[in-house]
Design an enzyme around this catalytic site. Sequence first.
Site, short mmCIF file in Angstrom:
data_model
loop_
_atom_site.label_atom_id
_atom_site.label_comp_id
_atom_site.label_asym_id
_atom_site.label_seq_id
_atom_site.Cartn_x
_atom_site.Cartn_y
_atom_site.Cartn_z
N VAL A 1 0.88 -1.16 0.00
CA VAL A 1 0.00 0.00 0.00
C VAL A 1 0.92 1.21 0.00
CG1 VAL A 1 -1.78 1.28 1.25
CG2 VAL A 1 -1.83 -1.22 1.24
N SER A 2 0.90 1.96 -1.10
CA SER A 2 1.88 3.04 -1.29
C SER A 2 1.69 4.15 -0.27
CB SER A 2 1.76 3.61 -2.70
OG SER A 2 2.00 2.61 -3.66
N ALA A 3 2.72 4.96 -0.12
CA ALA A 3 2.64 6.13 0.76
C ALA A 3 1.45 6.98 0.37
CB ALA A 3 3.93 6.94 0.68
#
Length: 406
Positions: free
Chosen positions: A72-74
């Site tokens: 889950v990306s920044a």
Amino acid sequence: MRDEARAAELRDKLAGELLAAGYLRSARLEAAFRAVPRHAFVPAGTPLDVTYQVDRAVVTKRDERGGAVSSVSAAYVQVAMIEQAELKPGMSVLEVGSGGYNAALLAEVVGPDGQVVSVDIDPEVTERATALLHAAGYGDRVTVLTADAGREISGWGSFDAIIVTVGAWDLSPAWLGQLAAHGTLVVPLRMNGVSRSIAFRRSDAHLISTSAVVCGFVPMRGVGAHANREFRLPDAEGRVVTLGFDDGAPDDPALLDGVLAGPRAEVWSGVTIRHGVSFADLHLWFAGFLPGFCKLAAEDGTEPAQERKTWFPFAVVRGDSFAYLSVRPALDGTGVEFGARAYGRHGHEAARAMVDQIQAWNDLSRNRPEPTFAYWPTGTTPVHLPECTAVLNKTNGLVTISWPTG
């Protein structure tokens, strides 16, 4: 219930931070961000304060060597990329790389009349994303497919936007083929080891950027995969400095054998910067204009590692020598001066090459408008390129990076 209330509190706080920083700009995306429970899409047990940090990616799957293959990306990157796509209600969106959370945000933004298709090559990833989307109430609003998104997604026609959430070394012809004439392609594009999330739109036979954001993503797999080349250079104690090449690796790496055994050279540029000021555009300048550019990593105990706070992981190779970006105190302790430290018989020349580009960046690019990126598919010819333009060869075309100099 207490955890849900705490999560909502942290989510609202994070939304405020993203608004203040300028990443979150549209009312629809702000509403989506406040509505979708980010913590429902990260691994169980992930602390809420980690989940809701502005710049923290959360890994959801690793490979057998421990490398991240899905995450889950920044938060700042996710909202920045969705803003880049300029989505409107009713639009159709293809997401390349599944995780669930980003697709839920997209579904909220395009609304019930829109369409979101999320594709990943890994069946374990798509199974997890499908289950989490159903649990969060988005199962009938997002279609999750297991496929190599480097190929055409048959049966779906064209999309108003394609958002790639994995690091791509090149643009897939399939993406260009399925992008609507008026559509936007948002892709974290690797350019000689330096990545930017670039929003592209069509301009006649090529693509031109409308925005770019500094980012980092796990690399693409499947037909779009691109392997780096690494050279491990041992010192006298067997500890290793590694040079990693995204492109343009030296033809004869054996010339670097024993390079760490000799003395180190230094060249300083006279170019300074105050603490806390970003110079990410210098890395991009190196990627475009410094032949032999590469990434550097140093094991603990090596000479560079002992001075870890005085250098950055960017280097250049010249034959039997290499140099790497370094800094030393300047501006009466409020900043640093850029320079290069180097090893090898011709280390001074390698350091000089890097310093020449530091000075060129300072003179021609620093504190000026951001560069423009373009993509020229194979069969097209770049035209009307500004004088200060770098050209990077890709498999399916060319990337040009043009810096304004006026």
